[in-house]
Design a protein around this motif. Structure first.
Motif, short mmCIF file in Angstrom:
data_model
loop_
_atom_site.label_atom_id
_atom_site.label_comp_id
_atom_site.label_asym_id
_atom_site.label_seq_id
_atom_site.Cartn_x
_atom_site.Cartn_y
_atom_site.Cartn_z
N MET A 184 65.32 1.45 34.07
CA MET A 184 64.20 2.32 34.34
C MET A 184 64.65 3.42 35.30
O MET A 184 65.26 3.14 36.34
N ALA A 185 64.37 4.66 35.01
CA ALA A 185 64.78 5.79 35.84
C ALA A 185 63.95 5.84 37.11
O ALA A 185 62.78 5.48 37.13
N THR A 186 64.59 6.29 38.17
CA THR A 186 63.90 6.46 39.44
C THR A 186 63.05 7.73 39.39
O THR A 186 63.49 8.76 38.91
N THR A 187 61.84 7.62 39.88
CA THR A 187 60.95 8.77 39.93
C THR A 187 61.04 9.39 41.32
O THR A 187 60.88 8.70 42.32
N SER A 188 61.31 10.68 41.38
CA SER A 188 61.38 11.36 42.67
C SER A 188 59.99 11.46 43.29
O SER A 188 59.01 11.72 42.61
N LEU A 189 59.95 11.27 44.58
CA LEU A 189 58.71 11.36 45.34
C LEU A 189 58.77 12.59 46.23
O LEU A 189 59.75 12.80 46.93
N SER A 190 57.74 13.40 46.18
CA SER A 190 57.57 14.52 47.09
C SER A 190 56.35 14.23 47.94
O SER A 190 55.30 13.86 47.41
N VAL A 191 56.49 14.38 49.24
CA VAL A 191 55.37 14.13 50.15
C VAL A 191 55.12 15.42 50.93
O VAL A 191 55.99 15.90 51.65
N PHE A 192 53.92 15.95 50.75
CA PHE A 192 53.51 17.16 51.45
C PHE A 192 52.74 16.72 52.69
O PHE A 192 51.64 16.17 52.58
N MET A 193 53.34 16.92 53.85
CA MET A 193 52.71 16.53 55.11
C MET A 193 52.17 17.79 55.77
O MET A 193 52.92 18.67 56.19
N LYS A 214 69.78 10.68 60.37
CA LYS A 214 69.81 9.23 60.09
C LYS A 214 69.39 8.94 58.65
O LYS A 214 69.95 8.06 58.00
N HIS A 215 68.43 9.69 58.14
CA HIS A 215 67.87 9.43 56.82
C HIS A 215 68.34 10.43 55.76
O HIS A 215 67.85 10.39 54.62
N ALA A 216 69.28 11.29 56.11
CA ALA A 216 69.69 12.39 55.22
C ALA A 216 70.23 11.92 53.87
O ALA A 216 70.10 12.63 52.87
N ALA A 217 70.80 10.75 53.81
CA ALA A 217 71.36 10.26 52.55
C ALA A 217 70.27 9.97 51.52
O ALA A 217 70.53 10.00 50.32
N GLU A 225 61.35 14.90 50.44
CA GLU A 225 61.74 14.57 49.07
C GLU A 225 62.71 13.40 49.10
O GLU A 225 63.64 13.36 49.91
N THR A 226 62.45 12.44 48.19
CA THR A 226 63.25 11.23 48.15
C THR A 226 63.12 10.56 46.79
O THR A 226 62.20 10.86 46.03
N ASP A 227 64.01 9.65 46.50
CA ASP A 227 63.90 8.80 45.32
C ASP A 227 63.46 7.40 45.72
O ASP A 227 63.36 6.52 44.87
N SER A 228 63.20 7.20 47.01
CA SER A 228 62.87 5.87 47.52
C SER A 228 61.64 5.92 48.42
O SER A 228 61.68 6.52 49.50
N HIS A 229 60.59 5.26 47.98
CA HIS A 229 59.38 5.16 48.81
C HIS A 229 59.73 4.49 50.14
O HIS A 229 59.26 4.91 51.20
N HIS A 230 60.55 3.45 50.07
CA HIS A 230 60.90 2.70 51.27
C HIS A 230 61.67 3.58 52.27
O HIS A 230 61.43 3.52 53.48
N ALA A 231 62.59 4.40 51.78
CA ALA A 231 63.35 5.30 52.67
C ALA A 231 62.40 6.26 53.38
O ALA A 231 62.55 6.51 54.58
N TYR A 232 61.42 6.78 52.66
CA TYR A 232 60.42 7.66 53.27
C TYR A 232 59.62 6.90 54.33
O TYR A 232 59.38 7.41 55.42
N GLU A 233 59.22 5.68 54.02
CA GLU A 233 58.45 4.88 54.97
C GLU A 233 59.24 4.64 56.26
O GLU A 233 58.69 4.72 57.36
#
Length: 115
Positions: free
Chosen positions: A1-10, A40-43, A66-74
């Motif tokens: 299953m392909a990863t869905t990119s997440l964009s969060v507008f804060m 720290k989170h740039a990767a 912008e991320t491919d990981s909800h957890h990384a954003y959290e």
């Protein structure tokens, strides 16, 4: 299953405390308190910064994560919340997560062309 990119507008608004600092001090605070978190989170998470104060009284800036990981954003948000940038220097007005072109992906269609 392909990863869905997440964009969060804060959507954020500067506080009087932040505006009371000199421009030099603001940049020093960003370099010493915010930049280490970004590094720290740039990767896994990237940030883009948009000025909005010219066109809106409700918010002054938009931080686009912008991320491919909800957890990384959290995890990034958890670190950010431990700084004065979260609801002291900036009021977090609204957080709008979104998935680019999900309307097309969900129906196995090509997205509309954009200019």
């Amino acid at each position: 299953m392909a990863t869905t990119s997440l964009s969060v507008f804060m959507l954020v608004k500067t506080t009087q405390e932040w505006l009371g600092f000199s421009v030099e001090h603001r940049f020093e605070l960003m370099r010493t308190q915010m930049e280490p978190i970004l590094q720290k989170h740039a990767a896994q998470v990237s940030m883009r910064f948009f000025d909005i104060e010219f066109y809106s009284a409700r918010v002054t800036d938009l931080w686009l994560w912008e991320t491919d990981s909800h957890h990384a954003y959290e995890l990034l948000v958890e670190d950010l919340r431990e700084t004065p940038f979260w609801d002291r220097y900036f009021t977090i007005v609204e957080i709008l997560p979104g998935v680019e072109n999900a309307y097309a992906k969900n129906y196995d269609q090509a997205p509309l062309l954009s200019a």
